[in-house]
Design a protein around this motif. Structure first.
Motif, mmCIF file in Angstrom:
data_model
loop_
_atom_site.group_PDB
_atom_site.id
_atom_site.type_symbol
_atom_site.label_atom_id
_atom_site.label_comp_id
_atom_site.label_asym_id
_atom_site.label_seq_id
_atom_site.Cartn_x
_atom_site.Cartn_y
_atom_site.Cartn_z
ATOM 1 N N ALA A 139 0.827 -1.210 0.000
ATOM 2 C CA ALA A 139 0.000 0.000 0.000
ATOM 3 C C ALA A 139 0.860 1.258 0.000
ATOM 4 O O ALA A 139 0.532 2.240 -0.679
ATOM 5 C CB ALA A 139 -0.925 -0.008 1.213
ATOM 6 N N ILE A 140 1.960 1.256 0.744
ATOM 7 C CA ILE A 140 2.839 2.430 0.772
ATOM 8 C C ILE A 140 3.387 2.715 -0.621
ATOM 9 O O ILE A 140 3.399 3.866 -1.086
ATOM 10 C CB ILE A 140 3.980 2.211 1.789
ATOM 11 N N ARG A 141 3.818 1.683 -1.308
ATOM 12 C CA ARG A 141 4.350 1.870 -2.665
ATOM 13 C C ARG A 141 3.259 2.373 -3.613
ATOM 14 O O ARG A 141 3.513 3.215 -4.481
ATOM 15 C CB ARG A 141 4.956 0.563 -3.166
ATOM 16 N N LEU A 142 2.034 1.889 -3.425
ATOM 17 C CA LEU A 142 0.937 2.320 -4.283
ATOM 18 C C LEU A 142 0.579 3.783 -4.022
ATOM 19 O O LEU A 142 0.316 4.539 -4.969
ATOM 20 C CB LEU A 142 -0.278 1.422 -4.056
ATOM 21 N N LEU A 143 0.568 4.198 -2.756
ATOM 22 C CA LEU A 143 0.319 5.604 -2.445
ATOM 23 C C LEU A 143 1.315 6.500 -3.171
ATOM 24 O O LEU A 143 0.933 7.491 -3.813
ATOM 25 C CB LEU A 143 0.431 5.843 -0.934
ATOM 26 N N ARG A 144 2.574 6.178 -3.059
ATOM 27 C CA ARG A 144 3.598 7.030 -3.685
ATOM 28 C C ARG A 144 3.443 7.055 -5.208
ATOM 29 O O ARG A 144 3.666 8.089 -5.839
ATOM 30 C CB ARG A 144 4.984 6.535 -3.300
ATOM 31 N N ALA A 145 3.065 5.922 -5.785
ATOM 32 C CA ALA A 145 2.856 5.887 -7.233
ATOM 33 C C ALA A 145 1.715 6.808 -7.640
ATOM 34 O O ALA A 145 1.829 7.576 -8.603
ATOM 35 C CB ALA A 145 2.589 4.454 -7.689
ATOM 36 N N TYR A 146 0.610 6.754 -6.928
ATOM 37 C CA TYR A 146 -0.526 7.616 -7.253
ATOM 38 C C TYR A 146 -0.185 9.095 -7.066
ATOM 39 O O TYR A 146 -0.692 9.958 -7.785
ATOM 40 C CB TYR A 146 -1.739 7.249 -6.414
#
Length: 304
Positions: A139-146
């Protein structure tokens, strides 16, 4: 030092205007940051369910909603969560909510996240508890991607994403600070590899702090990151669970001494718990404001 206030949900009992008044006062007094902690629901003690550390009747405002209200009545103080239980929330939605809050606050958001401890809360929200650690990292990686990419495609066991876009981006973009709470080797690894800072709540003494910080730095170095760039914040005292804890903030000398000790341990940020100030005898928004002002002035004069 940077001074944060853990905002007291109990302030809502005096009405929305009191919540706004307290937020403005915290900013006016000179605090750097306001944090709000997160529980969507609390498990009532029943047979077969471990008793939690908090009274399930304790009022807890939803943090992102409350911060949006606070953002509208403040201009300088930065705003964050301490901590949002990220794996029990849908991360694409969190990315959108935080981006919107950052946009409407003028780039004042710092997101604090943790994996939580309450299995019954996960169950009530329809999210698996046992995989929360792995889902946290994804989820942390996905937040940064968005927050960064025009088109998001992420290979993920739990949140596979193919050619999606999210606008608006937060004003801070992928630099939006994402701090991580927790006190375990897994949490230290997560902070070192993925976090911009560590949110500590249970540091006992200098040796305890040194062991945790060294572990975070070791994991940062292994990930090719600069350990010195990782921020460190500690609660002045953990949430009170006994009579002594509930009177701690009435002793201002003890509070100042504890902040001085945390500074010596290497913490650049400390968080004062306004709910604990309420429990220690400041039973109104006006009284909490007076105590926060007195403590702020002493801390600035004696600690810096």
């Amino acid at each position: 030092m940077k001074l944060s206030v853990e905002f007291p949900s109990v302030s809502y009992r005096e009405g929305p205007a009191a919540v706004a008044s307290l937020a403005r006062a915290i900013e006016r007094i000179g605090y750097d940051h306001i944090d709000i902690f997160d529980h969507v629901v609390m498990g009532v003690p029943i047979e077969g369910r471990p008793r939690g550390p908090y009274n399930p009747a304790m009022p807890i405002l939803e943090p992102l909603m409350a911060l949006s209200y606070i953002a509208a009545v403040t201009t300088r103080v930065t705003l964050g969560t301490e901590v949002l239980v990220l794996p029990q929330r849908q991360p694409a939605l969190v990315a959108k909510q935080v981006s919107t809050l950052d946009t409407l606050s003028g780039g004042r958001v710092r997101l604090g996240v943790g994996i939580g401890w309450q299995e019954s809360e996960y169950e009530a929200l329809g999210e698996p508890y046992r995989t929360r650690g792995a889902r946290m990292d994804e989820a942390i990686r996905l937040l940064r991607a968005y927050w960064t990419d025009a088109e998001v495609s992420v290979t993920s066991a739990h949140y596979p994403t193919v050619s999606m876009a999210m606008e608006p981006k937060p004003p801070q973009g992928g630099r939006l600070p994402l701090w991580i709470g927790g006190y375990s080797e897994a949490a230290f690894r997560r902070v070192g590899r993925l976090g911009d800072g560590w949110l500590a709540s249970r540091v006992t003494d200098a040796a305890d702090a040194r062991q945790a910080i060294e572990a975070i730095h070791r994991h940062a170095e292994a990930a090719g990151r600069d350990p010195g760039a990782i921020g460190l914040q500690s609660m002045v005292a953990p949430p009170p669970r006994d009579a002594a804890g509930k009177t701690f903030y009435a002793d201002h000398d003890a509070v100042v001494a504890r902040v001085a000790a945390l500074k010596a341990m290497g913490f650049g940020w400390v968080a004062l718990n306004a709910t604990a100030i309420f429990q220690a005898g400041a039973r109104s928004v006006e009284a909490m404001t007076e105590q926060l002002a007195t403590l702020h002035d002493r801390l600035r004069a004696e600690i810096g």
